[in-house]
Structure formats: C-alpha cells, structure tokens
Design an enzyme around this catalytic site. Structure first.
Site, short mmCIF file in Angstrom:
data_model
loop_
_atom_site.label_atom_id
_atom_site.label_comp_id
_atom_site.label_asym_id
_atom_site.label_seq_id
_atom_site.Cartn_x
_atom_site.Cartn_y
_atom_site.Cartn_z
N ASP A 16 0.79 -1.25 0.00
CA ASP A 16 0.00 0.00 0.00
C ASP A 16 0.82 1.29 0.00
O ASP A 16 0.52 2.22 0.77
CB ASP A 16 -0.95 0.02 1.20
CG ASP A 16 -1.99 -1.08 1.17
OD1 ASP A 16 -2.00 -1.87 0.22
OD2 ASP A 16 -2.80 -1.15 2.12
N ASP A 61 -4.93 -0.68 -1.86
CA ASP A 61 -6.27 -0.39 -1.38
C ASP A 61 -7.09 0.18 -2.54
O ASP A 61 -6.61 1.10 -3.23
CB ASP A 61 -6.19 0.64 -0.24
CG ASP A 61 -6.53 0.05 1.12
OD1 ASP A 61 -6.54 -1.18 1.25
OD2 ASP A 61 -6.75 0.84 2.06
N HIS A 63 -10.94 1.09 -2.73
CA HIS A 63 -12.26 1.10 -2.10
C HIS A 63 -13.31 1.77 -2.97
O HIS A 63 -13.05 2.81 -3.60
CB HIS A 63 -12.20 1.89 -0.78
CG HIS A 63 -11.32 1.28 0.27
ND1 HIS A 63 -11.37 -0.06 0.59
CD2 HIS A 63 -10.39 1.83 1.09
CE1 HIS A 63 -10.51 -0.30 1.56
NE2 HIS A 63 -9.89 0.82 1.87
N LYS A 119 -7.29 -4.69 -3.09
CA LYS A 119 -8.01 -5.19 -1.93
C LYS A 119 -8.98 -4.13 -1.43
O LYS A 119 -8.87 -2.95 -1.77
CB LYS A 119 -7.04 -5.60 -0.81
CG LYS A 119 -6.17 -4.48 -0.27
CD LYS A 119 -5.11 -5.03 0.66
CE LYS A 119 -4.21 -3.97 1.25
NZ LYS A 119 -4.87 -3.13 2.26
N CYS A 163 -2.12 -2.50 7.85
CA CYS A 163 -2.07 -3.36 6.66
C CYS A 163 -0.81 -4.19 6.57
O CYS A 163 -0.85 -5.34 6.12
CB CYS A 163 -2.26 -2.51 5.40
SG CYS A 163 -3.90 -1.76 5.31
#
Length: 208
Positions: A16, A61, A63, A119, A163
């Site tokens: 990340d 990440d 989202h 993710k 994370c």
C-alpha cells in the site's frame, strides 16, 4: 541488515505505498514519516531487490466510495471512531484510496511489479491484509505466490500497525516464512506500531 543475495523461492511484497497514505502527497490518511525521503528510500530498495532477481508484488487499497470503513458513510461518527458492525469491530477512517481517484495511486513505477493485487473492493468489509478481507475472502495473492513456487516473503510498506501487520500475520498463517524490513515501514501510532512489531516477532517473523 541489507539483503544482498537472491534467496531461492523468495518474493517481495510491497504494501500500500499509495498517495492517500503519505505525507508527501498530503494524503487523506497520511501516515507519520511517510514523506518524500521515505518514498525515495522504498523505491530505491525495491529497484535494488528487483535487480537482484526478486519478483516484486504490491497490494493496493481500492475502495468503492460507499465503503464501510469511511466515517462519512455512518451517521453521527467521526474519523477514528471504533464501532461494532455485525459483531466485529470497525475503525472508521477518513475516505481514502477511492477507486480511480488520485489518492489511490501507487507511488512507484508500476513496471517494477510482477502483479498488483487490489483489496478492499467489497463495500461491506474492510481489508487490511493483502491476502484476505475481514470475512476471509481471498484477494488472490496467496494463489499467485504459491503458483509461482514462492515460500518466503520480504515485506514492507504502509502502515506497520494495520495493513503491514495484517499481511504479515496472514502470510505466517498461510505457511510463508517472512522477513519484515522495519526501516521501510511507517506506522499510524507509536503504541500500536510497537505492539504490532512485538506481535509479528512473537509469530516468528524475522524483523530487520
């Protein structure tokens, strides 16, 4: 400790390194110490490890805007509140790494990576780990690594206490040997970072 030779069946997982997690990019969830010097150091080491022959993977990440972890999607809440959702605890974060947004951008040359594993795409579940979300749905990273004969991982990135730790602990659970490069990690808070490092060490992680 610097890794100077190629180790068989070993890969690197960078966690990340994204704009929203860095002070350098004035990210919405910037981690302390994730400044330009940190970004330069991580890219330099990633390039060096690739030059030694290591395959490099990264997590991202990714989202949706209605993600459950965003405080703005819950009434009468504030950033960093801890709430309970269906029997599990959820930290509420400022909106971050929204799909297709500048804040979700990986701050490295993407040609360094053998694969980018996204993710946190399910709006109903958080996903700190690069391997599973909070309902244990797999991201595909484990299959990619095992399919390539990988048995050992070198891991670093953001953030140590969330994370990175979740990715490391799941890697151990899945049977990988793990080396954590601590100097290439940054944590959200000193207390949880120290606790996370102790938890990883107790699990058998080689911290260098």
């Amino acid at each position: 400790m610097q890794i100077n030779t190629k180790q068989d069946h070993t890969a690197v997982v960078v966690v990340d390194i994204q704009a929203d997690f860095t002070q350098a990019m004035q990210g919405s969830l910037a981690v302390g110490g994730a400044d330009q010097a940190y970004l330069d150091a991580t890219e330099t080491e990633t390039r060096r490890l690739k030059s030694l022959g290591y395959p490099i993977y990264t997590t991202q990440d990714w989202h949706p805007a209605n993600h459950i972890s965003f405080f703005s999607n819950h009434d009468n809440t504030n950033p960093y509140d801890l709430i309970e959702i269906e029997g599990r605890q959820q930290v509420l974060w400022p909106p971050h790494c929204v799909q297709e947004s500048p804040g979700a951008r990986i701050l490295m040359d993407e040609s360094l990576f053998t694969a980018i594993v996204k993710k946190g795409m399910d709006p109903a579940f958080d996903s700190y780990s690069g391997f599973f979300d909070d309902r244990k749905k797999e991201t595909g990273l484990a299959d990619i690594l095992k399919g390539s004969g990988i048995k050992k991982l070198i891991i670093y990135g953001l953030a140590t206490d969330y994370c990175v730790k979740a990715t490391v602990m799941d890697a151990i659970m899945l049977g990988f040997e793990v080396t954590l490069i601590k100097d290439l990690c940054r944590g959200v808070a000193p207390e949880s970072t120290a606790a996370g490092l102790e938890e990883m060490k107790a699990a058998g992680v080689d911290i260098c």
